[in-house]
Scaffold this motif. Structure first.
Motif, mmCIF file in Angstrom:
data_model
loop_
_atom_site.group_PDB
_atom_site.id
_atom_site.type_symbol
_atom_site.label_atom_id
_atom_site.label_comp_id
_atom_site.label_asym_id
_atom_site.label_seq_id
_atom_site.Cartn_x
_atom_site.Cartn_y
_atom_site.Cartn_z
ATOM 1 N N ALA A 223 -12.116 7.600 6.551
ATOM 2 C CA ALA A 223 -11.230 8.760 6.614
ATOM 3 C C ALA A 223 -10.981 9.232 8.038
ATOM 4 C CB ALA A 223 -11.811 9.904 5.784
ATOM 5 N N HIS A 224 -11.878 8.865 8.951
ATOM 6 C CA HIS A 224 -11.705 9.252 10.347
ATOM 7 C C HIS A 224 -10.821 8.276 11.116
ATOM 8 C CE1 HIS A 224 -14.718 12.289 9.619
ATOM 9 N NE2 HIS A 224 -14.492 12.762 10.826
ATOM 10 N N SER A 225 -10.253 7.314 10.430
ATOM 11 C CA SER A 225 -9.259 6.443 11.040
ATOM 12 C C SER A 225 -7.880 6.932 10.624
ATOM 13 C CB SER A 225 -9.457 4.996 10.572
ATOM 14 O OG SER A 225 -8.990 4.846 9.240
ATOM 15 N N ASP A 226 -6.838 6.359 11.230
ATOM 16 C CA ASP A 226 -5.484 6.704 10.805
ATOM 17 C C ASP A 226 -4.907 5.633 9.877
ATOM 18 O OD1 ASP A 226 -5.049 4.658 12.574
ATOM 19 O OD2 ASP A 226 -3.679 5.749 13.888
ATOM 20 N N ALA A 227 -5.767 4.805 9.321
ATOM 21 C CA ALA A 227 -5.329 3.760 8.399
ATOM 22 C C ALA A 227 -4.973 4.362 7.045
ATOM 23 C CB ALA A 227 -6.421 2.708 8.231
ATOM 24 N N SER A 228 -4.097 3.704 6.320
ATOM 25 C CA SER A 228 -3.743 4.156 4.982
ATOM 26 C C SER A 228 -4.921 3.948 4.036
ATOM 27 C CB SER A 228 -2.532 3.379 4.458
ATOM 28 O OG SER A 228 -2.885 2.017 4.216
ATOM 29 N N VAL A 229 -4.932 4.681 2.943
ATOM 30 C CA VAL A 229 -5.992 4.518 1.948
ATOM 31 C C VAL A 229 -6.021 3.078 1.445
ATOM 32 C CG1 VAL A 229 -6.780 5.188 -0.363
ATOM 33 C CG2 VAL A 229 -5.979 6.938 1.239
ATOM 34 N N ARG A 230 -4.862 2.503 1.218
ATOM 35 C CA ARG A 230 -4.821 1.123 0.714
ATOM 36 C C ARG A 230 -5.467 0.161 1.702
ATOM 37 N NH1 ARG A 230 -2.559 -1.745 -3.236
ATOM 38 N NH2 ARG A 230 -2.032 -3.927 -2.853
ATOM 39 N N ASP A 231 -5.161 0.302 2.988
ATOM 40 C CA ASP A 231 -5.766 -0.577 3.980
ATOM 41 C C ASP A 231 -7.279 -0.370 4.049
ATOM 42 O OD1 ASP A 231 -3.382 -1.767 4.588
ATOM 43 O OD2 ASP A 231 -3.049 -0.651 6.443
ATOM 44 N N CYS A 232 -7.718 0.877 3.903
ATOM 45 C CA CYS A 232 -9.164 1.151 3.881
ATOM 46 C C CYS A 232 -9.827 0.440 2.709
ATOM 47 C CB CYS A 232 -9.414 2.651 3.778
ATOM 48 S SG CYS A 232 -8.930 3.612 5.236
ATOM 49 N N LEU A 233 -9.173 0.454 1.557
ATOM 50 C CA LEU A 233 -9.721 -0.213 0.377
ATOM 51 C C LEU A 233 -9.731 -1.724 0.547
ATOM 52 C CD1 LEU A 233 -8.098 1.864 -2.520
ATOM 53 C CD2 LEU A 233 -10.390 2.088 -1.576
ATOM 54 N N MET A 234 -8.698 -2.257 1.182
ATOM 55 C CA MET A 234 -8.658 -3.693 1.460
ATOM 56 C C MET A 234 -9.861 -4.081 2.325
ATOM 57 S SD MET A 234 -5.843 -5.282 0.223
ATOM 58 C CE MET A 234 -4.113 -5.002 -0.156
ATOM 59 N N GLY A 235 -10.130 -3.284 3.346
ATOM 60 C CA GLY A 235 -11.267 -3.566 4.216
ATOM 61 C C GLY A 235 -12.586 -3.474 3.486
ATOM 62 N N ILE B 285 -7.938 -9.588 -4.064
ATOM 63 C CA ILE B 285 -8.200 -8.228 -3.585
ATOM 64 C C ILE B 285 -6.995 -7.295 -3.727
ATOM 65 C CG2 ILE B 285 -8.574 -6.900 -1.473
ATOM 66 C CD1 ILE B 285 -10.784 -8.898 -0.750
ATOM 67 N N PRO B 286 -5.771 -7.685 -3.355
ATOM 68 C CA PRO B 286 -4.653 -6.735 -3.467
ATOM 69 C C PRO B 286 -4.481 -6.170 -4.878
ATOM 70 C CG PRO B 286 -4.016 -8.563 -2.081
ATOM 71 C CD PRO B 286 -5.356 -8.932 -2.677
ATOM 72 N N ALA B 287 -4.570 -7.021 -5.898
ATOM 73 C CA ALA B 287 -4.426 -6.537 -7.275
ATOM 74 C C ALA B 287 -5.585 -5.625 -7.651
ATOM 75 C CB ALA B 287 -4.345 -7.716 -8.243
ATOM 76 N N ALA B 288 -6.792 -5.950 -7.177
ATOM 77 C CA ALA B 288 -7.957 -5.102 -7.461
ATOM 78 C C ALA B 288 -7.788 -3.732 -6.825
ATOM 79 C CB ALA B 288 -9.226 -5.781 -6.949
ATOM 80 N N VAL B 289 -7.256 -3.702 -5.610
ATOM 81 C CA VAL B 289 -7.024 -2.425 -4.924
ATOM 82 C C VAL B 289 -5.959 -1.607 -5.651
ATOM 83 C CG1 VAL B 289 -6.067 -1.416 -2.802
ATOM 84 C CG2 VAL B 289 -7.839 -3.184 -2.676
ATOM 85 N N THR B 290 -4.887 -2.261 -6.061
ATOM 86 C CA THR B 290 -3.835 -1.564 -6.809
ATOM 87 C C THR B 290 -4.398 -0.935 -8.075
ATOM 88 O OG1 THR B 290 -2.093 -3.020 -5.959
ATOM 89 C CG2 THR B 290 -1.637 -1.855 -8.015
#
Length: 240
Positions: free
Chosen positions: A154-166, A201-206
């Motif tokens: 949350a302390h990054s400026d990345a989107s929630v989706r990108d955080c979940l991908m990571g 991973i993308p489908a799991a994140v979605t």
């Protein structure tokens, strides 16, 4: 161009959001993820996982049926809560994680990794001050890994989706390494497994982002049985 989501805080350091997410997903992050197999070692002992194909199928199922429905869904909800300072929501999500761990091994894992994430932030000095202070002020006793990881993301400026991908890719790397050591498998097999997981991973994140408090779940009974067996398994490489 600012890619931060509405309400996202300014990052506490000069590391770009993408690099922060890669940092959090790195196996070098000192949270101890490498020491857990999350039931995989017990599945190998039971001869349910014995080669590259069965290991790939096992981890893909675990990603889709376990991680996506539980921890990824929690992280998806926790990041916005951290960004807007909703501590009541954070504590409720942390409580849910603690009380849906189906074995002692799984609960000890999330507690240990959560505490290690707190220590990681503390030991970073000025770079980790924001994460460390936010985690401490939340009063989580103890902080679980999904909530501690979400705080750092949350302390990054990345989107929630990108955080979940990571988050999902970091989990995948640790689990593939566990498979390489416990089956055992070679490095090439491990890379093929990681490629399959990356595709899933993308489908799991979605799916994780679509879940609500009423549809989020932690129900993997056979994995829980294997974890319970692993607690008394005669020979072990991993802590779960």
């Amino acid at each position: 161009m600012n890619t931060a989501e509405p309400g996202a805080p300014t990052p506490t350091d000069s590391v770009p959001g993408l690099l922060q997410i890669l940092w959090l997903a790195s196996p070098a992050l000192p949270v101890g993820g490498f020491s857990y197999s999350e039931g995989l070692e017990a599945a190998v002992d039971a001869d349910w996982v014995s080669d590259e194909t069965s290991a790939t199928e096992w981890l893909t199922d675990q990603l889709q049926l376990g991680l996506a429905r539980a921890d990824l869904a929690v992280v998806a909800q926790a990041i916005p809560a951290w960004r807007c300072g909703d501590m009541a929501r954070i504590r409720a999500l942390n409580h849910w994680v603690l009380h849906t761990r189906e074995t002692q091994e799984f609960r000890l894992q999330t507690e240990q990794m959560g505490r290690s994430m707190l220590e990681w932030a503390r030991n970073l000095g000025p770079l980790g001050t924001g994460v460390f202070e936010r985690l401490q002020s939340a009063g989580l006793e103890p902080p679980t890994y999904p909530l501690a990881s979400a705080c750092a993301a949350a302390h990054s400026d990345a989107s929630v989706r990108d955080c979940l991908m990571g988050y999902a890719f970091g989990w995948s790397e640790n689990m593939v390494q566990a498979a390489i050591k416990s089956v055992p498998l070679g490095q090439s097999a491990g890379q093929r497994m990681l490629a399959r997981l990356a595709q899933a991973i993308p489908a799991a994140v979605t799916h994780a982002q679509s879940l609500t408090d009423d549809t989020r779940q932690a129900f993997t009974p056979m994995l829980a049985i294997l974890s319970a067996r692993h607690e008394t398994q005669y020979s072990r490489l991993f802590r779960s």
